[in-house]
Structures are given as C-alpha cells and as structure tokens.
Design a protein around this motif. Structure first.
Motif, PDB file in Angstrom:
ATOM      1  N   LEU A   1      45.438  93.718  12.489  1.00 30.21           N
ATOM      2  CA  LEU A   1      46.273  95.216  13.252  1.00 30.21           C
ATOM      3  C   LEU A   1      45.142  95.844  14.195  1.00 30.21           C
ATOM      4  O   LEU A   1      43.098  94.415  14.946  1.00 30.21           O
ATOM      5  CB  LEU A   1      45.141  95.867  12.512  1.00 30.21           C
ATOM      6  CG  LEU A   1      46.410  96.364  10.743  1.00 30.21           C
ATOM      7  CD1 LEU A   1      45.350  97.668  10.546  1.00 30.21           C
ATOM      8  CD2 LEU A   1      47.738  97.296  11.950  1.00 30.21           C
ATOM      9  N   ARG A   2      45.499  95.861  15.397  1.00 32.95           N
ATOM     10  CA  ARG A   2      45.158  95.973  17.093  1.00 32.95           C
ATOM     11  C   ARG A   2      44.781  97.708  16.647  1.00 32.95           C
ATOM     12  O   ARG A   2      45.902  97.793  16.282  1.00 32.95           O
ATOM     13  CB  ARG A   2      45.809  95.574  17.629  1.00 32.95           C
ATOM     14  CG  ARG A   2      45.803  94.434  17.960  1.00 32.95           C
ATOM     15  CD  ARG A   2      46.715  94.104  19.455  1.00 32.95           C
ATOM     16  NE  ARG A   2      47.090  94.249  20.226  1.00 32.95           N
ATOM     17  CZ  ARG A   2      47.637  95.188  20.726  1.00 32.95           C
ATOM     18  NH1 ARG A   2      49.311  95.502  20.144  1.00 32.95           N
ATOM     19  NH2 ARG A   2      47.619  96.218  21.821  1.00 32.95           N
ATOM     20  N   LEU A   3      43.878  97.745  17.038  1.00 37.00           N
ATOM     21  CA  LEU A   3      43.621  99.375  16.296  1.00 37.00           C
ATOM     22  C   LEU A   3      42.846  99.993  18.292  1.00 37.00           C
ATOM     23  O   LEU A   3      42.116  99.112  18.930  1.00 37.00           O
ATOM     24  CB  LEU A   3      43.008 100.002  15.357  1.00 37.00           C
ATOM     25  CG  LEU A   3      43.373 100.059  14.399  1.00 37.00           C
ATOM     26  CD1 LEU A   3      42.753  99.392  12.971  1.00 37.00           C
ATOM     27  CD2 LEU A   3      45.284 100.560  14.113  1.00 37.00           C
ATOM     28  N   GLY A   4      43.703 101.214  18.473  1.00 30.34           N
ATOM     29  CA  GLY A   4      41.914 101.829  19.704  1.00 30.34           C
ATOM     30  C   GLY A   4      40.403 102.371  19.141  1.00 30.34           C
ATOM     31  O   GLY A   4      39.707 101.747  18.441  1.00 30.34           O
TER      32      GLY A   4
ATOM     33  N   ALA B   1      43.419  98.917  25.379  1.00 34.36           N
ATOM     34  CA  ALA B   1      44.195  99.023  25.532  1.00 34.36           C
ATOM     35  C   ALA B   1      44.180 100.513  24.812  1.00 34.36           C
ATOM     36  O   ALA B   1      45.369 101.541  25.294  1.00 34.36           O
ATOM     37  CB  ALA B   1      45.344  98.537  25.739  1.00 34.36           C
ATOM     38  N   LEU B   2      44.012 100.708  23.821  1.00 32.31           N
ATOM     39  CA  LEU B   2      44.887 101.676  22.998  1.00 32.31           C
ATOM     40  C   LEU B   2      43.800 103.019  22.613  1.00 32.31           C
ATOM     41  O   LEU B   2      44.204 103.463  21.756  1.00 32.31           O
ATOM     42  CB  LEU B   2      45.006 101.213  21.429  1.00 32.31           C
ATOM     43  CG  LEU B   2      46.047  99.801  20.824  1.00 32.31           C
ATOM     44  CD1 LEU B   2      45.970  99.158  19.947  1.00 32.31           C
ATOM     45  CD2 LEU B   2      47.284  99.923  21.421  1.00 32.31           C
ATOM     46  N   TYR B   3      43.332 102.967  23.317  1.00 31.17           N
ATOM     47  CA  TYR B   3      42.153 103.999  22.886  1.00 31.17           C
ATOM     48  C   TYR B   3      42.674 105.453  24.524  1.00 31.17           C
ATOM     49  O   TYR B   3      43.612 104.855  25.111  1.00 31.17           O
ATOM     50  CB  TYR B   3      40.556 104.044  24.271  1.00 31.17           C
ATOM     51  CG  TYR B   3      39.720 103.484  23.186  1.00 31.17           C
ATOM     52  CD1 TYR B   3      40.022 102.144  22.391  1.00 31.17           C
ATOM     53  CD2 TYR B   3      38.678 104.378  23.459  1.00 31.17           C
ATOM     54  CE1 TYR B   3      38.429 101.756  22.056  1.00 31.17           C
ATOM     55  CE2 TYR B   3      37.273 103.906  22.663  1.00 31.17           C
ATOM     56  CZ  TYR B   3      37.555 102.821  21.460  1.00 31.17           C
ATOM     57  OH  TYR B   3      36.597 102.336  20.737  1.00 31.17           O
TER      58      TYR B   3
ATOM     59  N   GLU C   1      40.324 111.846  24.574  1.00 29.12           N
ATOM     60  CA  GLU C   1      40.234 111.766  22.819  1.00 29.12           C
ATOM     61  C   GLU C   1      39.782 113.013  22.229  1.00 29.12           C
ATOM     62  O   GLU C   1      39.002 113.785  22.871  1.00 29.12           O
ATOM     63  CB  GLU C   1      39.651 110.815  22.530  1.00 29.12           C
ATOM     64  CG  GLU C   1      39.127 110.147  21.214  1.00 29.12           C
ATOM     65  CD  GLU C   1      40.481 109.908  20.359  1.00 29.12           C
ATOM     66  OE1 GLU C   1      40.808 110.476  20.320  1.00 29.12           O
ATOM     67  OE2 GLU C   1      40.756 109.078  20.004  1.00 29.12           O
ATOM     68  N   VAL C   2      39.927 113.449  21.178  1.00 28.92           N
ATOM     69  CA  VAL C   2      39.534 114.751  20.164  1.00 28.92           C
ATOM     70  C   VAL C   2      38.146 113.775  19.582  1.00 28.92           C
ATOM     71  O   VAL C   2      39.557 112.908  18.306  1.00 28.92           O
ATOM     72  CB  VAL C   2      40.766 114.602  19.321  1.00 28.92           C
ATOM     73  CG1 VAL C   2      40.420 115.789  18.597  1.00 28.92           C
ATOM     74  CG2 VAL C   2      41.258 115.226  20.125  1.00 28.92           C
ATOM     75  N   ASP C   3      37.521 113.825  19.070  1.00 35.97           N
ATOM     76  CA  ASP C   3      36.576 112.310  18.777  1.00 35.97           C
ATOM     77  C   ASP C   3      35.934 113.136  17.060  1.00 35.97           C
ATOM     78  O   ASP C   3      36.094 112.393  16.386  1.00 35.97           O
ATOM     79  CB  ASP C   3      34.833 112.927  19.227  1.00 35.97           C
ATOM     80  CG  ASP C   3      34.690 113.146  20.781  1.00 35.97           C
ATOM     81  OD1 ASP C   3      35.851 110.997  20.691  1.00 35.97           O
ATOM     82  OD2 ASP C   3      33.816 112.810  21.476  1.00 35.97           O
TER      83      ASP C   3
HETATM   84  N1  GDD Z   1      48.431 106.013  16.505  1.00 35.86           N
HETATM   85  C1  GDD Z   1      47.207 105.496  16.515  1.00 35.86           C
HETATM   86  N2  GDD Z   1      47.040 103.919  16.912  1.00 35.86           N
HETATM   87  N3  GDD Z   1      45.731 106.373  16.646  1.00 35.86           N
HETATM   88  C2  GDD Z   1      44.878 105.246  16.500  1.00 35.86           C
HETATM   89  C3  GDD Z   1      44.968 103.860  17.104  1.00 35.86           C
HETATM   90  C4  GDD Z   1      46.143 102.948  16.396  1.00 35.86           C
HETATM   91  O1  GDD Z   1      45.976 102.073  16.802  1.00 35.86           O
HETATM   92  N4  GDD Z   1      43.516 103.708  16.174  1.00 35.86           N
HETATM   93  C5  GDD Z   1      42.512 104.662  16.403  1.00 35.86           C
HETATM   94  N5  GDD Z   1      43.325 105.611  16.301  1.00 35.86           N
HETATM   95  C6  GDD Z   1      42.976 106.688  16.590  1.00 35.86           C
HETATM   96  C7  GDD Z   1      43.143 107.970  17.759  1.00 35.86           C
HETATM   97  O2  GDD Z   1      42.764 107.584  18.834  1.00 35.86           O
HETATM   98  C8  GDD Z   1      42.796 109.493  16.604  1.00 35.86           C
HETATM   99  O3  GDD Z   1      41.537 109.625  17.238  1.00 35.86           O
HETATM  100  C9  GDD Z   1      42.882 108.834  15.162  1.00 35.86           C
HETATM  101  O4  GDD Z   1      43.191 106.932  15.437  1.00 35.86           O
HETATM  102  C10 GDD Z   1      44.225 109.615  14.732  1.00 35.86           C
HETATM  103  O5  GDD Z   1      45.552 109.211  15.830  1.00 35.86           O
HETATM  104  P1  GDD Z   1      46.931 109.786  14.588  1.00 35.86           P
HETATM  105  O6  GDD Z   1      46.911 108.621  13.322  1.00 35.86           O
HETATM  106  O7  GDD Z   1      47.774 109.119  16.181  1.00 35.86           O
HETATM  107  O8  GDD Z   1      46.377 111.292  15.244  1.00 35.86           O
HETATM  108  P2  GDD Z   1      46.447 112.014  15.818  1.00 35.86           P
HETATM  109  O9  GDD Z   1      44.744 112.630  14.542  1.00 35.86           O
HETATM  110  O10 GDD Z   1      46.050 111.982  17.248  1.00 35.86           O
HETATM  111  O11 GDD Z   1      47.326 113.655  15.344  1.00 35.86           O
HETATM  112  C11 GDD Z   1      48.493 113.561  14.197  1.00 35.86           C
HETATM  113  O12 GDD Z   1      46.848 114.968  13.438  1.00 35.86           O
HETATM  114  C12 GDD Z   1      47.756 115.692  14.235  1.00 35.86           C
HETATM  115  C13 GDD Z   1      46.690 116.724  13.947  1.00 35.86           C
HETATM  116  O13 GDD Z   1      45.115 117.321  14.436  1.00 35.86           O
HETATM  117  C14 GDD Z   1      49.338 114.188  14.388  1.00 35.86           C
HETATM  118  O14 GDD Z   1      50.036 114.264  12.967  1.00 35.86           O
HETATM  119  C15 GDD Z   1      49.219 115.755  15.064  1.00 35.86           C
HETATM  120  O15 GDD Z   1      51.265 115.484  14.952  1.00 35.86           O
HETATM  121  C16 GDD Z   1      48.793 116.652  14.746  1.00 35.86           C
HETATM  122  O16 GDD Z   1      48.891 117.678  14.890  1.00 35.86           O
END
Ligand code: GDD
Ligand code: NAP
Length: 353
Positions: free
Chosen positions: A223-226, A307-309, A313-315
């Motif tokens: 997996l590549r994650l942020g 690149a996925l950051y 951000e919401v910490d």
């Molecule tokens: N999507 C994603 N993909 N997020 C990643 C990744 C990746 O590869 N790697 C790290 N993250 C981090 C994001 O930077 C973020 O801090 C966290 O994982 C959650 O990302 P998401 O799963 O995309 O959800 P979200 O919190 O941004 O938004 C979701 O929740 C919100 C409620 O707080 C969504 O469901 C929104 O529709 C919802 O309103």
C-alpha cells in the motif's frame, strides 16, 4: 421518470422516506433500516455510465417491493422540485454529496455545486412542495477542521480546512436557516467518520482493508499511503444512519453530533487491519520515510508516499455525542479496531469493489 406515488399506491398507510444518496455507503444502510421499519423508500440516484447498485445489491435490496429508485441529480433544481412534489415524503434524508475530502482539493467547484447548491435545491424543494416533511442533513466533522479543543460538540466553533469542509458548512447553515426562516423541521447530524465493508475504496480505511486482503491473498502490491499520524473518530455506518433516523423521530429539530468519543491514528487502523489479515506489522523509518513490514517474513506491507499528503490536513477530530445519547438514546458500540477487523474479513471473501 417513473411515478413514485403510483408505484406505492397499494400501501398508502406506510410512512414515506426519500433518500438522496441511496447508492452510497450510508444510503444503502439507511434504506435497509427504513425498509425494515416498514417505510416506503424512494431513493434518488444520478445518471452514471454504469448504475452504481453494488451496495444495495450486497444488502439484497435492489428488488425490494417497497423500494423505488428514481433518477435525479441534486444539482438540477427542476428535477428535485418535481421529485419532492410527486413523492410527498414524510422524511427526507440528504446523504448525497461529493464526499471525498481529498478530491475536493482538485474539484472544488464541483464539490461546492453538489454539496452546497445541491442541498439548497433539496431544501427549496421541501419548502415549496412538501413543507411538512422532516429533513435531515448529513453534516460533517470536517467542518471543525483546525480544532483548538477536543472533544468537539454542537457548540464547538468551525474552521474548515478543505473545499469539502467549506461546502458542508454552507449546507449546514442553509439547513439551519431554512428551519429558522421558513419553519422547516430541519436537523443536522454532525457526523464523525463512519466506515463499513460498504465504504468506497477512495477512503483510507477501505483502501487499507482492501489492500491488506489483497496482500493476504498473495498479491504483491504494498500500500502507498499519505499521513499516518492523522487521528480520526471512526464508528460504524450502520449505527450512524440509525442516529439520523432517531433525529427525525425527535420532536424538536436541531443539531446533533454523532461520534464514538475515541480516536485512533491511521497507523493504528493499519496495524489492526494488518493483524486481521495475518501479518505482524513493524514500523521502520520516520514520517515520510516510514514503512511497515511483516515481522515474520520481512515482506513490505505499506509505505508512506509524501505525494498523498493533503495540502491542508485535519490532524485530529474526536466527538462528544452526549446530546444524542441523552435526547435520542443513541449510543455507538463499534470502535475502530473492531471495524478494521470486520472490513478486512469482508474483503478477504469478496472481489472488488
Ligand atoms: N483517503 C486517503 N487515502 N486518506 C489517507 C491516505 C490515503 O491514501 N493516507 C492517509 N490518509 C489520511 C488523510 O490524510 C486523512 O487525514 C485520513 O487519512 C482520513 O482520510 P479519509 O479516509 O479520506 O477521510 P476524511 O476524514 O478525510 O473524510 C471522511 O470523513 C469525513 C468526516 O470527518 C469522509 O467520509 C468525509 O465525507 C466525511 O465528512
Ligand atoms: P458516499 O458513499 O460517497 O455516497 C455519496 C452518495 O451521494 C452516492 O449515492 C452518490 O451517488 C451521491 N451523489 C453524489 N453526487 C450526487 C448528485 N449530484 N446528485 C445525486 N446524488 C449524488 O458517501 P457516504 O459515506 O455514504 O456519506 C453520505 C453523506 O454523509 C455524504 O454527504 C457525506 O459527505 C456525509 N458524511 C459522511 C461521513 C462518513 O464518514 N461516511 C461523515 C460525515 C459526513 P453515486 O453513487 O452516483 O456516486
């Protein structure tokens, strides 16, 4: 467009619910819950090249006799007006949205158009053609954004950090304004993250569960994650849609936070998911260099890709759902680690999506 009223004429005493966003994660679970409660459900879905019915199908709902799917894009006011007038729902659930925070940085205008303007269309349609209907808006903890205190509740100030958060805040205040200015019975559920095996693959929890299941099946694609340090308050979608329903059964329309009160890092979710898939993950390297390998085989499971950051951000978000517990009797029972296990288990036994 088929006529929803004629289609349900054999059962006039049932309560009528209209779900915008029925093909999404929450829409599917909500349809299941409402049909179980004996509602007639009209679900609106937008025109796409291939109908997105996999979630409803996986819950066995596509051919349910009390479910009617009607074509309607909420960015089209003429369509929402006609639909609302013909259905005359008792309850309207607005779950439709461009729901990806990440995508909203690349598509800010589409996000605003669907989430903010689309919500205005639905509210205006209720006001004009079905003013006695009860309405609930899927607001988001992303509205809190740059938080200065935890946990967040209904009185916490907002500071959204993405076009998505801003669009949801506009929709949130529109909903409150239609209540205050026009007397609609309009509620907002301020929903913290909620996940499930029906989650879309673009969200981090499902990306992780799907990826770990693929690795367990022998595919060799780490997996590549942020950002692994972000913390979220993760609950189960099936429980959250029941919270939305409870809001509309309450006599007084208002805002309610739905959250578990616990937060976990993305890394913590990844570790729980990897263990459920049969790995023993160990972390190596710092921040953007970090990678996780299986302690037993040395196999690379996941690595950070800067690149996925996100650009902003919401910490951390963590909610206080005390009001929903006190007034609605809503109490979530499933926390992040249990979710990770359920999601990996589901992904181990099915193919994409
Ligand atoms: N999507 C994603 N993909 N997020 C990643 C990744 C990746 O590869 N790697 C790290 N993250 C981090 C994001 O930077 C973020 O801090 C966290 O994982 C959650 O990302 P998401 O799963 O995309 O959800 P979200 O919190 O941004 O938004 C979701 O929740 C919100 C409620 O707080 C969504 O469901 C929104 O529709 C919802 O309103
Ligand atoms: P989701 O799986 O992405 O579902 C979104 C739904 O909205 C889909 O049915 C989608 O249809 C529909 N939609 C998108 N644009 C539309 C348009 N222009 N007209 C009509 N329908 C449209 O999202 P979810 O997780 O179920 O979330 C439901 C709602 O809650 C969203 O509004 C989201 O922003 C909000 N929310 C979610 C969370 C969470 O953690 N899940 C937290 C807070 C708030 P397609 O199938 O055609 O794409």
């Amino acid at each position: 467009m088929s006529d929803p009223v004629t289609a349900f004429s054999a059962t006039p005493v049932r309560r009528r619910a209209l779900i915008a966003g029925i093909t999404g994660q929450d829409g599917a679970y909500l349809a299941q819950w409402l049909l179980h409660q004996g509602y007639e459900v009209t679900g609106l879905h937008r025109r796409v090249s291939t109908p997105n019915l996999w979630r409803l199908a996986s819950l066995g709902l596509v051919d349910h006799p009390q479910l009617l799917l009607v074509g309607c894009d909420i960015t089209d006011l003429s369509a929402t007006l006609r639909l609302m007038e013909s259905v005359q729902p008792d309850e309207v659930y607005n779950l439709a949205g461009q729901s990806s925070v990440g995508a909203s940085f690349d598509q800010p205008l589409t996000t605003l158009e669907i989430n903010a303007l689309g919500t205005a269309h639905l509210l205006e349609s209720v006001r004009s053609t079905a003013p006695r209907a009860r309405y609930v808006q899927a607001s988001s903890s992303e509205m809190f954004g740059l938080v200065t205190k935890s946990p967040q509740d209904e009185s916490t100030p907002f500071h959204p950090r993405s076009p998505y958060g801003i669009s949801k805040l506009a929709a949130h205040w529109l909903t409150i304004n239609y209540r205050e200015a026009h007397g609609l019975h309009a509620c907002c559920g301020i929903l913290f993250n909620h996940e499930s095996p029906l989650r879309g693959l673009e969200f981090v929890t499902r990306k992780i569960s799907h990826g770990m299941a693929a690795l367990a099946r022998g595919e060799d694609i780490p997996l590549r994650l942020g950002n692994l340090d972000a913390r979220r308050d993760w609950g189960h979608a099936a429980e959250y849609v029941q919270g939305l329903w409870r809001m509309l059964q309450h006599p007084e329309p208002r805002e309610f936070v739905l959250a578990t009160g616990h937060s976990l890092t993305v890394r913590g979710f990844l570790v729980a998911a990897a263990r459920r898939a049969g790995f023993e993950p160990v972390s190596d390297g710092q921040a953007t260099e970090e990678q996780l390998c299986d302690a037993n085989t040395g196999r690379l499971l996941a690595r950070v890709d800067p690149a996925l950051y996100r650009p902003a951000e919401v910490d951390e978000v963590r909610g206080n759902a005390r009001l929903a517990a006190d007034l609605l009797g809503w109490r979530p029972t499933l926390l992040a680690e249990a979710l990770a296990e359920e999601m990996v288990a589901a992904d181990l036994v099915r193919a994409t999506p």
